[in-house]
Scaffold this motif. Structure first.
Motif, mmCIF file in Angstrom:
data_model
loop_
_atom_site.group_PDB
_atom_site.id
_atom_site.type_symbol
_atom_site.label_atom_id
_atom_site.label_comp_id
_atom_site.label_asym_id
_atom_site.label_seq_id
_atom_site.Cartn_x
_atom_site.Cartn_y
_atom_site.Cartn_z
ATOM 1 N N THR A 176 0.848 -1.202 0.000
ATOM 2 C CA THR A 176 0.000 0.000 0.000
ATOM 3 C C THR A 176 0.877 1.244 0.000
ATOM 4 N N ALA A 177 0.544 2.196 -0.849
ATOM 5 C CA ALA A 177 1.341 3.421 -0.947
ATOM 6 C C ALA A 177 1.314 4.188 0.370
ATOM 7 N N GLU A 178 2.472 4.647 0.810
ATOM 8 C CA GLU A 178 2.553 5.427 2.049
ATOM 9 C C GLU A 178 1.672 6.663 1.980
ATOM 10 N N GLU A 179 1.488 7.197 0.751
ATOM 11 C CA GLU A 179 0.746 8.450 0.580
ATOM 12 C C GLU A 179 -0.738 8.325 0.917
ATOM 13 N N LYS A 180 -1.251 7.088 0.964
ATOM 14 C CA LYS A 180 -2.676 6.929 1.287
ATOM 15 C C LYS A 180 -2.904 6.492 2.741
ATOM 16 N N ILE A 181 -1.806 6.446 3.534
ATOM 17 C CA ILE A 181 -1.916 6.023 4.939
ATOM 18 C C ILE A 181 -1.637 7.217 5.853
#
Length: 395
Positions: A176-181
Motif C-alpha cells: 500500500t502506498a505510504e501516501e494513502k496512509i
C-alpha cells in the motif's frame, strides 16, 4: 484548515451505548468530525443491549449532539453467539455482518458523494463496490487472509492507522502506498480534565476512604490487556495498598477475570462496575497511582494498540506505572514524553510491576513529572479528527 462540508457516514456494526471503550471513541470521533466541518451521520444496526435499555448515547457519553444517529434494520444474531459453540458463533457473526452490510448498502446508495468511514474490514469489503470514497481506520492488524486484505487495501481510498508500526507493516506486507496512509494516534479529552479535583475531593465524591493507598486500573479485563499480570502483582504489594479494578468490558472476559482473581488468595482488591465516561476522571483523580499493565504474549497489546487508557491516565495528572511495549513506547517518542525509568516496567513481570507500584505510592525515587503543559495535550480528539479530515480532502 477548515474542511468543506462534505457528508461523512461513520458506519459501525456495533451496539451503542456499549460497555466497551470503542463505543465512546466512535461517538467522540463523530462529534469531532462534525466540529471539523463535516455533516456527520453515524449508521448503526438496530441491536439491543440489555444493559443500556432506553439510555441516550449522547447523554451517556457526554457528547455534543451535533451529528445524527441512524439505525438500519438488521436481525440481532450477535447477542446469542456467546451461548453457542465457537464455530457456530463465528458463522452467525459473519451472517450478521453480511445482513448489516446489505442493509447499509441500501442506505448508502442514496448518499452520493458522501465519505464512508469505518473501523470494520468485513463491512468495508462488502461495501467496496460503492462509488463513494472509502476510509478504513485500522485498529487490529491483518495477520491472516492476506489476499483478502490485499483487495481491501487496493480498493479503499484512505487508510487511517493508530501508530507508525501499523503503517510500516501495511506498506511492507501489502504494498500500500505510504501516501494513502495517515497515522493518527488516539487522543486526549482535554475538556474532561480541565478542572481537576484533588485526591481528597475525588474520594469524598466517590465515598472512598481517605486513608487507603490506592492503585487503580480502568479498562477491560481481557487477558491481552495485561490485567492478569496486575492480578498476579497483588501478592507482592505492601499490606496497606488496595487495587481497584474499574470496568471489565463485556462477558465472558469480565466474569472469567473476576473468578480467577477470587481464586488467588488475595483480599487487597476491589472490582467496580463499568462507569459512564463522564465519571472516569473522578475515579482516576481518586487514585494514588494508575496501573497500565501489559503482556508480550499478545501482538495486539505489544504492537497494534494505541491505548486509550494511557491518554486518559496522563490527562489525569496522576502517576502512571506502565509497561514498556512498542505500542506504548511509540506514544512517548511521537510526543516527546520523558517518563522516568522508575515508572516503566517490562511486560509479564508481576513482581517488578508491584515494586514500581509500591515505590510510586511510597514516593521512593524520582517523582512523576508535571505534564499538563506538554504538547501531548494539543493532541485532542478534535485535532485528531481535523487532521484526518484534512488528509481526506487532499486525497
Amino acid at each position: 484548515m477548515q474542511t468543506t462540508s462534505v457528508k461523512l457516514l461513520y458506519v459501525a456494526n456495533t451496539r451503542i451505548p456499549t460497555e466497551k471503550a470503542h463505543g465512546w471513541a466512535i461517538m467522540k470521533m463523530c462529534e469531532s468530525f462534525a466540529l471539523a466541518g463535516h455533516a456527520v451521520e453515524l449508521v448503526l444496526p438496530k441491536r439491543k443491549n440489555p444493559h443500556f435499555e432506553s439510555v441516550d448515547a449522547f447523554h451517556y457519553y457526554d457528547i455534543k449532539k451535533n451529528f445524527e444517529i441512524v439505525f438500519v434494520p438488521c436481525p440481532d444474531l450477535i447477542t446469542i453467539t456467546g451461548r453457542l459453540p465457537r464455530l457456530l458463533g463465528l458463522l452467525l457473526g459473519i451472517i450478521q455482518n453480511w445482513l448489516y452490510a446489505r442493509a447499509v448498502y441500501g442506505h448508502l446508495q442514496k448518499q452520493h458523494g458522501a465519505i464512508i468511514f469505518s473501523r470494520e474490514h468485513r463491512l468495508l469489503y462488502f461495501l467496496r463496490t460503492l462509488p463513494n470514497k472509502l476510509v478504513y481506520e485500522v485498529h487490529d492488524f491483518p495477520e491472516r487472509h492476506k489476499s483478502w486484505y490485499q483487495k481491501l487495501f487496493e480498493r479503499v481510498d484512505i487508510v487511517v492507522v493508530t501508530n507508525q508500526w501499523k503503517k510500516n507493516e501495511i506498506t511492507k506486507r501489502f504494498g500500500t502506498a505510504e501516501e494513502k496512509i495517515f497515522v493518527a494516534p488516539n487522543a486526549i479529552d482535554v475538556e474532561a480534565y480541565a478542572h481537576p479535583l484533588s485526591k481528597q475531593e475525588a474520594r469524598q465524591k466517590l465515598s472512598i476512604s481517605q486513608n487507603k493507598k490506592i492503585v487503580l486500573y480502568m479498562g477491560g479485563f481481557q487477558r491481552w490487556k495485561g490485567v492478569y499480570v496486575l492480578g498476579e502483582a497483588l501478592q507482592y504489594l505492601s499490606n496497606d495498598i488496595e487495587v481497584i479494578f474499574v470496568g471489565g468490558g463485556a462477558e465472558p472476559d469480565r466474569g472469567l477475570f473476576i473468578e480467577w482473581l477470587g481464586q488467588q488468595g488475595n483480599d487487597n482488591f476491589f472490582v467496580h462496575d463499568h462507569v459512564e465516561h463522564q465519571y472516569v476522571p473522578l475515579w482516576l483523580w481518586a487514585a494514588d497511582v494508575l496501573a497500565l499493565p501489559g503482556t508480550a504474549e499478545d501482538k495486539n497489546a505489544f504492537y497494534y494498540t494505541s491505548p486509550l487508557k494511557l491518554f486518559e491516565y496522563i490527562a489525569s495528572g496522576r502517576p502512571v506505572v506502565m509497561t514498556d511495549v512498542p505500542a506504548v513506547r511509540e506514544v512517548f517518542e511521537r510526543f516527546g514524553l520523558d517518563i522516568p525509568a522508575a515508572y516503566v516496567v517490562p511486560p509479564d513481570n508481576a513482581h517488578v510491576l508491584a515494586v514500581a507500584l509500591n515505590n510510586s505510592i511510597e514516593q521512593k525515587g524520582v517523582s512523576w513529572p508535571v505534564l499538563a503543559s506538554h504538547k501531548l495535550f494539543l493532541h485532542t480528539w478534535q485535532a485528531r479528527a481535523r487532521g484526518i479530515a484534512d488528509f481526506i480532502e487532499k486525497c
